[in-house]
Design a protein around this motif. Sequence first.
Motif, PDB file in Angstrom:
ATOM      1  N   SER A  26       0.850  -1.193   0.000  1.00  0.00           N
ATOM      2  CA  SER A  26       0.000   0.000   0.000  1.00  0.00           C
ATOM      3  C   SER A  26       0.886   1.244   0.000  1.00  0.00           C
ATOM      4  O   SER A  26       2.093   1.176   0.242  1.00  0.00           O
ATOM      5  N   THR A  27       0.282   2.392  -0.264  1.00  0.00           N
ATOM      6  CA  THR A  27       1.016   3.652  -0.216  1.00  0.00           C
ATOM      7  C   THR A  27       1.661   3.841   1.143  1.00  0.00           C
ATOM      8  O   THR A  27       2.811   4.276   1.245  1.00  0.00           O
ATOM      9  N   ASP A  96       4.465   5.589  -5.849  1.00  0.00           N
ATOM     10  CA  ASP A  96       3.010   5.426  -5.782  1.00  0.00           C
ATOM     11  C   ASP A  96       2.364   5.705  -7.132  1.00  0.00           C
ATOM     12  O   ASP A  96       1.462   4.982  -7.553  1.00  0.00           O
ATOM     13  N   ARG A 103      -0.834  -1.922  -8.989  1.00  0.00           N
ATOM     14  CA  ARG A 103      -1.316  -2.420  -7.695  1.00  0.00           C
ATOM     15  C   ARG A 103      -2.818  -2.655  -7.731  1.00  0.00           C
ATOM     16  O   ARG A 103      -3.313  -3.680  -7.253  1.00  0.00           O
ATOM     17  N   THR A 107      -4.491  -6.279  -7.247  1.00  0.00           N
ATOM     18  CA  THR A 107      -5.477  -6.490  -6.187  1.00  0.00           C
ATOM     19  C   THR A 107      -6.776  -7.028  -6.767  1.00  0.00           C
ATOM     20  O   THR A 107      -7.360  -7.968  -6.223  1.00  0.00           O
TER      21      THR A 107
END
Length: 158
Positions: A26-27, A96, A103, A107
């Motif tokens: 995650s970020t 990011d 990402r 996901t």
Amino acid sequence: MSLKEPTAKMSKSHADPRSRILISDSTEEIAMKIRLALTDSLAGITYEPEKRPGIANLLSIMSYLDSKGRSCEELVQLHKDTSMRGFKDEVVRTLDRALGCMRERYTYLMKDAQSDYLEEVARNGALSARTVAERTMFEYQYLPFESRGDGLPARTIE
């Protein structure tokens, strides 16, 4: 290169998960890992891989992912007066931006509802590989070497 050992290769097998960036991070996880990345206490941002491997590592990561294709030296000019914290924050933003779409797709594909899709991709890939392998084996076992073009004599199954 590793975030914890900037002279070593970044690896999934490294004991410390903070040594690497994963597409699934995650970020917040990326930010934590970059803030904890090994750097030095010298002022300013310079690209000196031998003297400052940690900073050089972060600059290299930024350069690889930079949307404008800037080199490490160009990024140094942009960030030479930036504080270490500010520089690391910019590395996080760059990562990011670059990994965000990947990402999200990762996901999405890894959700349980999508497991049939991944199974279908794997089945199709296996079928395609098997088809190519069977054709290759046929050529090497039954066709005369003139047809194969590799100069090796034809083999037959006994």
